[in-house]
Motif scaffolding. Sequence first.
Motif, mmCIF file in Angstrom:
data_model
loop_
_atom_site.group_PDB
_atom_site.id
_atom_site.type_symbol
_atom_site.label_atom_id
_atom_site.label_comp_id
_atom_site.label_asym_id
_atom_site.label_seq_id
_atom_site.Cartn_x
_atom_site.Cartn_y
_atom_site.Cartn_z
ATOM 1 N N TRP A 26 -28.762 27.296 23.101
ATOM 2 C CA TRP A 26 -29.287 26.260 24.008
ATOM 3 C C TRP A 26 -28.626 26.797 25.658
ATOM 4 O O TRP A 26 -29.601 26.792 26.384
ATOM 5 C CB TRP A 26 -28.614 25.006 23.755
ATOM 6 C CG TRP A 26 -29.295 23.973 24.727
ATOM 7 C CD1 TRP A 26 -30.314 23.032 24.675
ATOM 8 C CD2 TRP A 26 -28.869 23.652 26.117
ATOM 9 N NE1 TRP A 26 -30.616 22.281 25.584
ATOM 10 C CE2 TRP A 26 -29.684 22.538 26.566
ATOM 11 C CE3 TRP A 26 -27.639 24.019 26.893
ATOM 12 C CZ2 TRP A 26 -29.410 22.213 27.888
ATOM 13 C CZ3 TRP A 26 -27.674 23.404 28.288
ATOM 14 C CH2 TRP A 26 -28.367 22.640 28.675
ATOM 15 N N ALA A 47 -34.654 19.697 28.691
ATOM 16 C CA ALA A 47 -33.633 20.378 28.098
ATOM 17 C C ALA A 47 -32.420 19.400 28.294
ATOM 18 O O ALA A 47 -31.702 19.423 27.356
ATOM 19 C CB ALA A 47 -33.316 21.723 29.013
ATOM 20 N N GLU A 63 -32.797 17.176 25.233
ATOM 21 C CA GLU A 63 -32.313 17.745 24.198
ATOM 22 C C GLU A 63 -30.701 17.825 24.069
ATOM 23 O O GLU A 63 -30.165 17.707 22.954
ATOM 24 C CB GLU A 63 -33.007 19.102 24.337
ATOM 25 C CG GLU A 63 -32.573 20.148 22.831
ATOM 26 C CD GLU A 63 -33.108 21.281 22.991
ATOM 27 O OE1 GLU A 63 -33.037 22.064 21.786
ATOM 28 O OE2 GLU A 63 -33.787 21.825 23.889
ATOM 29 N N PHE A 64 -30.303 18.179 25.160
ATOM 30 C CA PHE A 64 -28.678 18.562 25.313
ATOM 31 C C PHE A 64 -27.965 17.177 25.067
ATOM 32 O O PHE A 64 -26.997 16.968 23.964
ATOM 33 C CB PHE A 64 -28.306 18.859 26.620
ATOM 34 C CG PHE A 64 -26.749 19.015 26.967
ATOM 35 C CD1 PHE A 64 -26.339 20.416 27.058
ATOM 36 C CD2 PHE A 64 -25.704 18.218 27.147
ATOM 37 C CE1 PHE A 64 -24.929 20.599 27.044
ATOM 38 C CE2 PHE A 64 -24.547 18.398 27.444
ATOM 39 C CZ PHE A 64 -24.121 19.735 27.253
ATOM 40 N N LYS A 90 -25.951 26.997 17.699
ATOM 41 C CA LYS A 90 -26.790 26.336 18.233
ATOM 42 C C LYS A 90 -26.548 25.942 19.755
ATOM 43 O O LYS A 90 -27.375 26.021 20.555
ATOM 44 C CB LYS A 90 -26.745 24.997 17.517
ATOM 45 C CG LYS A 90 -27.432 25.137 16.128
ATOM 46 C CD LYS A 90 -28.860 25.702 15.918
ATOM 47 C CE LYS A 90 -29.217 25.686 14.524
ATOM 48 N NZ LYS A 90 -30.570 26.151 14.525
ATOM 49 N N TRP A 91 -25.285 25.829 19.902
ATOM 50 C CA TRP A 91 -24.959 25.588 21.363
ATOM 51 C C TRP A 91 -25.223 26.900 22.217
ATOM 52 O O TRP A 91 -25.613 26.877 23.320
ATOM 53 C CB TRP A 91 -23.472 25.183 21.617
ATOM 54 C CG TRP A 91 -23.334 23.654 21.339
ATOM 55 C CD1 TRP A 91 -22.689 23.138 20.246
ATOM 56 C CD2 TRP A 91 -23.849 22.584 22.032
ATOM 57 N NE1 TRP A 91 -23.047 21.767 19.888
ATOM 58 C CE2 TRP A 91 -23.486 21.441 21.229
ATOM 59 C CE3 TRP A 91 -24.295 22.484 23.097
ATOM 60 C CZ2 TRP A 91 -23.583 20.170 21.736
ATOM 61 C CZ3 TRP A 91 -24.795 21.078 23.582
ATOM 62 C CH2 TRP A 91 -24.533 19.872 22.806
ATOM 63 N N ASN A 151 -31.054 27.943 28.903
ATOM 64 C CA ASN A 151 -30.785 26.822 29.960
ATOM 65 C C ASN A 151 -29.497 27.187 30.694
ATOM 66 O O ASN A 151 -28.754 26.418 31.203
ATOM 67 C CB ASN A 151 -30.763 25.391 29.425
ATOM 68 C CG ASN A 151 -31.834 24.931 28.822
ATOM 69 O OD1 ASN A 151 -32.894 24.850 29.256
ATOM 70 N ND2 ASN A 151 -31.927 25.115 27.419
#
Length: 200
Positions: A47, A27, A30-31, A43-44, A51
């Motif tokens: 995420w 994660a 990915e961040f 999208k944020w 997470n």
Amino acid sequence: MLEFLIHNDVIPADLELGLAHARRARAIDEFQAMLESDLTENKWQEWFEQNHWVLGSDFVRLLDERKIDTRNISDFLMQSYDGFLDIVEIKRPEGGLQFWHSQLDHNNYVPHSDLIKAITQSSKYIHEIEREADSMKFCQSVGGVKTIKPRCTLIYGRSNNWNDAQQEAFRILNSSYHNLTIITFDHILHRAQRILGKAS
């Protein structure tokens, strides 16, 4: 895999912890990749929904409800570690939003109008939640989580290229709010790395 588990006497609890650590490490990767892309706020939100551990131990649960009232919808309503309702608001790091004004004022860094607008929106959410605190409908929608003096965490902007004076100005800026905490995406990244023992 079974031979490895048997040979190394790995108990299920250790395996579960290892898998959780690996998921969080992915994660973080990915961040970092997302920070290099011009992504929409949705999208944020996705995420962080998957997470929200990166927000730290202040929050124990992400609530299903996001709506405060008919006009105000927050990014996230959270249950804090003490059992009360708090808010998390996200502004994507791209899109031209500025953190500091381009010119100093009396040799001081001052917030850009973009940031002031985000702070104002966050403060409005706090106010509206306080107005809804006694509403039975709102209380039911947030699963009975109590609402007393809600706080907001505003995730805004980048700080990866700040100088020492900007870091100091950020500290002073945050100290001026009693119910709002501003944190940048780079601060989030660094905290996540520290949680996993990856920070230098």
